[in-house]
Design an enzyme around this catalytic site. Structure first.
Site, PDB file in Angstrom:
ATOM      1  CG  ASP A 156      70.152  28.542 -48.748  1.00 30.24           C
ATOM      2  OD1 ASP A 156      71.225  28.247 -49.288  1.00 30.24           O
ATOM      3  OD2 ASP A 156      69.386  29.435 -49.170  1.00 30.24           O
ATOM      4  CG  HIS A 157      72.607  31.819 -47.788  1.00 33.27           C
ATOM      5  ND1 HIS A 157      73.791  32.362 -48.248  1.00 33.27           N
ATOM      6  CD2 HIS A 157      71.866  31.587 -48.899  1.00 33.27           C
ATOM      7  CE1 HIS A 157      73.748  32.454 -49.561  1.00 33.27           C
ATOM      8  NE2 HIS A 157      72.603  31.971 -49.993  1.00 33.27           N
ATOM      9  CB  THR A 160      62.823  35.215 -55.540  1.00 26.89           C
ATOM     10  OG1 THR A 160      63.904  35.583 -54.672  1.00 26.89           O
ATOM     11  CG2 THR A 160      61.915  36.405 -55.751  1.00 26.89           C
ATOM     12  CG  ASN A 196      70.771  27.218 -53.850  1.00 28.45           C
ATOM     13  OD1 ASN A 196      70.981  26.070 -54.208  1.00 28.45           O
ATOM     14  ND2 ASN A 196      71.283  27.726 -52.754  1.00 28.45           N
ATOM     15  CB  VAL A 197      64.889  28.287 -57.577  1.00 23.85           C
ATOM     16  CG1 VAL A 197      63.647  29.125 -57.876  1.00 23.85           C
ATOM     17  CG2 VAL A 197      65.719  28.135 -58.850  1.00 23.85           C
ATOM     18  CG  HIS A 229      70.672  35.581 -52.952  1.00 21.11           C
ATOM     19  ND1 HIS A 229      71.779  35.784 -52.169  1.00 21.11           N
ATOM     20  CD2 HIS A 229      70.622  34.250 -53.169  1.00 21.11           C
ATOM     21  CE1 HIS A 229      72.370  34.625 -51.922  1.00 21.11           C
ATOM     22  NE2 HIS A 229      71.682  33.673 -52.521  1.00 21.11           N
ATOM     23  N   GLY A 230      67.230  37.225 -55.324  1.00 27.54           N
ATOM     24  CA  GLY A 230      66.092  38.108 -55.566  1.00 27.54           C
ATOM     25  C   GLY A 230      65.879  38.318 -57.058  1.00 27.54           C
ATOM     26  CG  HIS A 259      73.536  30.399 -53.721  1.00 31.87           C
ATOM     27  ND1 HIS A 259      72.978  30.440 -52.469  1.00 31.87           N
ATOM     28  CD2 HIS A 259      74.410  29.368 -53.703  1.00 31.87           C
ATOM     29  CE1 HIS A 259      73.502  29.469 -51.724  1.00 31.87           C
ATOM     30  NE2 HIS A 259      74.378  28.805 -52.447  1.00 31.87           N
ATOM     31  N   GLY A 260      70.759  32.183 -56.457  1.00 32.32           N
ATOM     32  CA  GLY A 260      70.065  33.231 -57.202  1.00 32.32           C
ATOM     33  C   GLY A 260      69.485  32.747 -58.515  1.00 32.32           C
TER      34      GLY A 260
HETATM   35  P1  13P Z   1      66.595  33.383 -55.550  1.00 31.34           P
HETATM   36  O1  13P Z   1      65.658  33.802 -54.457  1.00 31.34           O
HETATM   37  O2  13P Z   1      67.144  34.552 -56.285  1.00 31.34           O
HETATM   38  O3  13P Z   1      66.012  32.358 -56.436  1.00 31.34           O
HETATM   39  O4  13P Z   1      67.868  32.723 -54.825  1.00 31.34           O
HETATM   40  C1  13P Z   1      67.670  31.713 -53.887  1.00 31.34           C
HETATM   41  C2  13P Z   1      68.956  31.253 -53.310  1.00 31.34           C
HETATM   42  O5  13P Z   1      69.997  31.361 -53.923  1.00 31.34           O
HETATM   43  C3  13P Z   1      68.923  30.647 -51.980  1.00 31.34           C
HETATM   44  O6  13P Z   1      70.187  30.324 -51.525  1.00 31.34           O
END
Ligand code: 13P
Length: 278
Positions: A76-77, A225, A222-223, A172-173, A200-201
């Protein structure tokens, strides 16, 4: 057909979760198996640097053994091209190059080169266009810049990436207030880009919005947090009791992380048949 494409064709999203430890992986795989969806274990750069790419892939393969669903390893990223190629070489099923902070032309040039190299190594490449607000490991932005549909179309055509992460109001977060996803923009992006889109996020996005996003062409959500929080809550609660054991701690973590992941998966197949995803 690769897993992103199978999801787009089948009209569902795969469960992609940040998973840094065996307990998180087992919990995620259990939740995905229960939902009848493929599981994508995601590692950030810090995790693959800590564990080593080969070890991460081994863990994913081991967690997938004997299960009713496939378990994939995803980077990821990643902003480090050498590390990304090492992961592709080590057997990661898919890798993401995050060029969202770079000028468009540079992001295109790098992703085009990486897509070729990844494909030779049997890995899929996810690109990103637009800027997603919030922080994911070392990649941070105070503001979001929505993905431009015309640029996205050009990006996909010129790079050969297999999936595209988009910025449509996701962050994100933890969200401050309810997230406001820009569905007309998402629809336009899906219309112009033939490849699967990635959201994402995921933490904190309401189920109805997730379902709507999937129905428009989002194939991977994508999850991170939410699972991190469940994991740490489990550790704290367990450690505050007397007489714990390592196995007891692992069990407590899995019991807390599994439902945290399962809650999201309920909305990844709007109206679909649970066996169509496998
Ligand atoms: P969250 O932490 O907001 O769920 O996002 C995770 C993410 O997008 C990882 O690429």
């Amino acid at each position: 057909m690769h897993y992103f494409q199978a999801a787009r064709t089948g009209g569902y999203a795969v469960g992609a979760f940040i998973a840094d430890t065996l307990d998180t992986m087992e919990a995620v795989a259990d939740a995905c198996a229960q939902a009848g969806l493929p599981a994508v274990m995601m590692a950030g750069m810090a995790t693959v640097r800590f564990l080593g790419p080969e070890r991460y892939v081994d863990l994913c393969r081991s967690v997938g053994r004997g299960r009713s669903i496939p378990v994939y390893a995803h980077l990821d990223h990643c902003t480090d091209r050498d590390l990304l190629l090492r992961c592709a070489e080590a057997g990661f099923d898919s890798v993401m190059f995050d060029g969202s902070q770079r000028p468009f032309a540079e992001n295109v040039a790098i992703c085009a080169e990486l897509a070729k190299k990844c494909h030779i190594r049997g890995a899929l490449l996810e690109g990103e266009l637009g800027v997603i607000a919030g922080q994911e490991e070392h990649v941070e932005s105070a503001v979001s810049r929505f993905t431009d549909p015309a640029l996205a179309e050009e990006f996909v055509r010129r790079t050969g990436v297999d999936a595209l992460a988009v910025s449509v109001g996701n962050a994100h977060g933890l969200y401050q207030g309810a997230p406001e996803l820009q569905f007309p923009l998402l629809e336009e992006l899906a219309r112009r880009c033939a490849i699967p889109l990635v959201l994402h996020g995921g933490t904190g996005i309401p189920g109805a919005d997730l379902r709507r996003a999937v129905s428009m062409g989002v194939c991977k959500i994508n999850v991170g947090t939410e699972l991190r929080r469940a994991y740490m809550d489990a550790v704290r609660d367990y450690a505050s009791q007397e007489g714990g054991t390592a196995i007891g701690l692992s069990q407590a973590i899995r019991d807390r992380v599994r439902p945290a992941a399962a809650r999201y998966l309920e909305d990844y197949r709007p109206g679909g048949d649970r066996h169509a995803a496998l």
